[in-house]
Design a protein around this motif. Structure first.
Motif, mmCIF file in Angstrom:
data_model
loop_
_atom_site.group_PDB
_atom_site.id
_atom_site.type_symbol
_atom_site.label_atom_id
_atom_site.label_comp_id
_atom_site.label_asym_id
_atom_site.label_seq_id
_atom_site.Cartn_x
_atom_site.Cartn_y
_atom_site.Cartn_z
ATOM 1 N N ASN A 147 -21.988 -40.455 47.261
ATOM 2 C CA ASN A 147 -21.059 -40.148 46.175
ATOM 3 C C ASN A 147 -21.340 -41.003 44.939
ATOM 4 O O ASN A 147 -20.417 -41.495 44.270
ATOM 5 N N ILE A 148 -22.615 -41.182 44.627
ATOM 6 C CA ILE A 148 -23.026 -41.950 43.454
ATOM 7 C C ILE A 148 -23.787 -41.028 42.513
ATOM 8 O O ILE A 148 -24.776 -40.402 42.910
ATOM 9 N N TYR A 149 -23.317 -40.952 41.262
ATOM 10 C CA TYR A 149 -23.926 -40.087 40.259
ATOM 11 C C TYR A 149 -24.224 -40.910 39.002
ATOM 12 O O TYR A 149 -23.591 -41.943 38.766
ATOM 13 N N PRO A 150 -25.195 -40.488 38.208
ATOM 14 C CA PRO A 150 -25.529 -41.247 36.983
ATOM 15 C C PRO A 150 -24.322 -41.396 36.072
ATOM 16 O O PRO A 150 -23.559 -40.455 35.876
ATOM 17 N N GLU A 151 -24.151 -42.594 35.509
ATOM 18 C CA GLU A 151 -23.086 -42.803 34.523
ATOM 19 C C GLU A 151 -23.583 -42.465 33.123
ATOM 20 O O GLU A 151 -22.785 -42.249 32.203
ATOM 21 N N GLN A 152 -24.887 -42.439 32.957
ATOM 22 C CA GLN A 152 -25.494 -41.964 31.717
ATOM 23 C C GLN A 152 -26.531 -40.906 32.075
ATOM 24 O O GLN A 152 -27.256 -41.051 33.059
ATOM 25 N N GLY A 153 -26.618 -39.859 31.274
ATOM 26 C CA GLY A 153 -27.576 -38.804 31.569
ATOM 27 C C GLY A 153 -27.142 -37.990 32.772
ATOM 28 O O GLY A 153 -25.961 -37.837 33.060
ATOM 29 N N SER A 154 -28.113 -37.490 33.505
ATOM 30 C CA SER A 154 -27.832 -36.628 34.654
ATOM 31 C C SER A 154 -28.970 -36.720 35.653
ATOM 32 O O SER A 154 -30.069 -37.182 35.323
ATOM 33 N N PRO A 155 -28.730 -36.293 36.894
ATOM 34 C CA PRO A 155 -29.825 -36.260 37.865
ATOM 35 C C PRO A 155 -30.841 -35.192 37.478
ATOM 36 O O PRO A 155 -30.531 -34.295 36.690
ATOM 37 N N PHE A 156 -32.044 -35.308 38.006
ATOM 38 C CA PHE A 156 -33.021 -34.239 37.770
ATOM 39 C C PHE A 156 -32.586 -32.993 38.530
ATOM 40 O O PHE A 156 -31.622 -33.020 39.306
ATOM 41 N N THR A 157 -33.244 -31.883 38.327
ATOM 42 C CA THR A 157 -32.805 -30.591 38.855
ATOM 43 C C THR A 157 -33.750 -30.054 39.921
ATOM 44 O O THR A 157 -34.834 -30.603 40.155
ATOM 45 N N ASP A 158 -33.340 -28.962 40.556
ATOM 46 C CA ASP A 158 -34.204 -28.292 41.530
ATOM 47 C C ASP A 158 -35.476 -27.777 40.859
ATOM 48 O O ASP A 158 -36.546 -27.756 41.468
ATOM 49 N N ASP A 159 -35.353 -27.349 39.599
ATOM 50 C CA ASP A 159 -36.544 -26.909 38.860
ATOM 51 C C ASP A 159 -37.515 -28.066 38.664
ATOM 52 O O ASP A 159 -38.738 -27.873 38.710
#
Length: 275
Positions: free
Chosen positions: A119-131
Motif C-alpha cells: 500500500n505504498i504509492y509515489p507521493e510525487q509523479g506516478s508509477p510506470f504503466t503496463d505499457d
C-alpha cells in the motif's frame, strides 16, 4: 544482609519479566513485518530450496523461471485461486546522477506491485504503466533517500539517472516509509521488470515470482497446483529434481514464530539461572 538478599531477588525477578517482555516484543515486531506481505502470498524462486550457503548462491544464479512459466500459472485451469503474479528482478549496482553515486536496492517489478503488496504509492509523479513494461521503457521510481542522496533539495522529476550504463527517467518518488518487511523502502528504486531483464541484465528469466491468491483460496492447494504446473512446464517427473521451490507466507510466519519462541525460552532460562 536481608536487604541485600531481597534486592537481589527483586533484581532477578525484574530481569526475568524484562526478558520475557523484550522477547515477546521482538517476536511481535518480526511477525508483523513478515505478515505485512499477507498470509495469502506465495513466493516462487528458481533453483533448489537452499539448505546451506552454497545452495543460496545456486538459487540466486538459477535461470529456471521464465515467461512461459508465468503464462502457465496464469491459466485458471492450471492454478485456480491466483489473483495476481508479479515477476521480480534484482539489479545489482549503483545509481548515479552527475557526480553523485548511491548504492540503492534496484528492483525490476510490475507497475503496482509495491502498492498492492505494501500500500505504498509515489507521493510525487506516478508509477510506470503496463505499457512501459511491454515497451521495456527506461523509467524509474525512486525512494526518498535515493532522491536526497542524488538530487539533494533539487527537483528529481523528469531527470535522468544512470543504472548499469543505462539512462532512466525519474517518473515518481516514493514517500518516506522506512523499513517494510525485508527491505527499506526509502533506499529502493523500482523499474519495469522487462527493462531490468533486457536492457540492464540481458537475461530472459526471473529471480522471483510473487503470487497473491484470492481471499477464499486454499493457500496450500494453490502451492501444490503451482508445483504441479511448473513440473509439467519443466518436464520434471521426480519432485526431488525440482529446479524451483515454493514458499508460502504463512509458513514463514510459523517458522519465525517458532524461532522467536525458542529464543525467548532460552533467554528466560538464562535469567532464571542468574536468579
Amino acid at each position: 544482609r536481608s536487604l541485600l538478599t531481597i534486592l537481589g531477588i527483586v533484581i532477578g525477578i525484574v530481569a526475568i519479566v524484562l526478558v520475557i517482555s523484550l522477547g515477546e516484543g521482538a517476536r511481535n515486531l518480526i511477525l508483523s513485518q513478515v505478515e505485512s506481505i499477507g498470509a495469502n502470498s506465495i513466493i516462487v524462486r528458481p533453483g533448489r530450496e537452499p539448505s546451506g550457503p552454497s545452495d543460496i548462491a545456486e538459487s540466486i544464479l538459477a535461470d529456471s523461471l521464465k515467461q512461459q512459466d508465468v503464462e502457465a500459472l496464469k491459466k485458471p485451469f492450471n492454478v485456480p485461486g491466483v489473483a495476481s503474479i508479479e515477476p521480480a528482478m534484482l539489479v545489482p549496482g549503483s545509481i548515479s546522477y552527475k557526480e553523485n553515486l548511491y548504492r540503492a536496492t534496484v528492483f525490476g517489478w510490475t507497475p503496482n506491485a509495491l502498492g498492492e503488496i505494501f500500500n505504498i504509492y509515489p507521493e510525487q509523479g506516478s508509477p510506470f504503466t503496463d505499457d512501459d513494461v511491454k515497451q521495456q521503457a527506461k523509467v524509474i521510481v525512486i525512494g526518498s533517500k535515493v532522491k536526497q542522496e542524488l538530487f539533494g533539495d533539487s527537483d528529481a522529476m523528469g531527470e535522468f539517472v544512470t543504472v548499469r550504463g543505462q539512462k532512466l527517467q525519474v517518473t515518481g518518488i516514493l514517500p518516506a516509509s522506512g523499513q517494510i518487511s525485508l527491505f527499506n523502502v526509502d533506499e529502493v528504486a523500482i523499474i519495469p521488470y522487462t527493462t531490468a531483464q533486457k536492457a540492464l541484465l540481458g537475461v530472459n528469466y526471473f529471480h522471483e515470482l510473487f503470487i497473491r491468491t484470492t481471499n477464499d483460496a486454499d493457500v496450500d492447494q494453490v502451492s501444490n497446483d503451482i508445483k504441479a504446473t511448473l513440473r509439467e512446464t519443466h518436464g520434471i517427473t521426480d519432485p526431488a529434481k525440482d529446479d524451483f521451490f515454493v514458499v508460502a507466507q504463512k509458513d514463514i510466519v510459523e517458522r519465525v514464530g517458532t524461532i522467536t519462541q525458542v529464543l525467548t525460552i532460552f533467554l528466560v532460562a538464562i535469567a532464571s539461572i542468574s536468579l
